[in-house]
Design a protein around this motif. Structure first.
Motif, PDB file in Angstrom:
ATOM      1  N   CYS A  32       0.834  -1.209   0.000  1.00 44.63           N
ATOM      2  CA  CYS A  32       0.000   0.000   0.000  1.00 44.63           C
ATOM      3  C   CYS A  32       0.863   1.252   0.000  1.00 44.63           C
ATOM      4  CB  CYS A  32      -0.911  -0.011   1.216  1.00 44.63           C
ATOM      5  SG  CYS A  32      -1.851   1.495   1.384  1.00 44.63           S
ATOM      6  N   CYS A  34      -6.449   2.560   7.786  1.00 46.03           N
ATOM      7  CA  CYS A  34      -7.309   2.111   6.689  1.00 46.03           C
ATOM      8  C   CYS A  34      -8.634   1.590   7.265  1.00 46.03           C
ATOM      9  CB  CYS A  34      -6.613   1.005   5.910  1.00 46.03           C
ATOM     10  SG  CYS A  34      -7.545   0.486   4.468  1.00 46.03           S
ATOM     11  N   CYS A  39      -5.479  -3.397   5.439  1.00 48.36           N
ATOM     12  CA  CYS A  39      -4.203  -2.750   5.215  1.00 48.36           C
ATOM     13  C   CYS A  39      -3.725  -2.198   6.548  1.00 48.36           C
ATOM     14  CB  CYS A  39      -4.380  -1.622   4.212  1.00 48.36           C
ATOM     15  SG  CYS A  39      -2.995  -0.498   4.156  1.00 48.36           S
ATOM     16  N   ARG A  60      -1.408  -0.043   7.212  1.00 51.07           N
ATOM     17  CA  ARG A  60      -0.642   1.199   7.147  1.00 51.07           C
ATOM     18  C   ARG A  60      -1.165   2.213   8.158  1.00 51.07           C
ATOM     19  NH1 ARG A  60      -1.368   4.780   2.408  1.00 51.07           N
ATOM     20  NH2 ARG A  60       0.021   6.526   2.681  1.00 51.07           N
ATOM     21  N   CYS A 102      -5.904   5.349   1.192  1.00 56.55           N
ATOM     22  CA  CYS A 102      -5.311   4.035   0.957  1.00 56.55           C
ATOM     23  C   CYS A 102      -5.422   3.752  -0.535  1.00 56.55           C
ATOM     24  CB  CYS A 102      -6.079   2.976   1.750  1.00 56.55           C
ATOM     25  SG  CYS A 102      -5.504   1.305   1.404  1.00 56.55           S
ATOM     26  N   LEU A 111      -4.540   1.168  -2.093  1.00 55.70           N
ATOM     27  CA  LEU A 111      -4.839  -0.243  -2.330  1.00 55.70           C
ATOM     28  C   LEU A 111      -6.353  -0.468  -2.376  1.00 55.70           C
ATOM     29  CD1 LEU A 111      -3.458  -2.951  -2.688  1.00 55.70           C
ATOM     30  CD2 LEU A 111      -3.246  -3.130  -0.226  1.00 55.70           C
TER      31      LEU A 111
END
Ligand SMILES: [Zn+2]
Length: 101
Positions: free
Chosen positions: A7, A68, A73, A75, A88, A90
């Protein structure tokens, strides 16, 4: 967590890779959204021992972090004053702000 690195580096991969490799990136994105295992594909794309280009850490005056909303995810983004709201790439979702304690 590999998805987190994927990501974080997705915008860079999309800029850098062309043709067949770029197709592999988008296939990995779709697979990740479907909750399919993407580790092997993603490791190949990210390559060995590549450093993250974006490193976020808590800065002064930060009292929470962006996560997220999918929970898939991992992150975490600490937004600095003047930064745009993080998304995000992704899952194409705005990250959700979670305040500390
Ligand atoms: Zn993400």
């Amino acid at each position: 967590m590999l998805l987190t690195e994927f990501c974080t580096r997705l915008p860079e991969l999309r800029r850098r890779l062309k043709d067949g490799d770029r197709v592999l990136v988008e296939q990995a994105v779709l697979a990740a959204r479907d909750g399919k295992p993407v580790d092997a594909k993603v490791s190949q794309l990210l390559g060995p021992g590549v450093q993250l280009t974006e490193v976020y850490g808590p800065s002064t005056g930060v009292n929470g972090a962006f996560l997220c909303p999918t929970g898939k995810c991992g992150r975490v983004v600490y937004r600095r004053a003047g930064d745009e709201l993080p998304v995000c790439p992704l899952f194409e979702r705005d990250l959700r702000f979670v305040a500390d304690g």
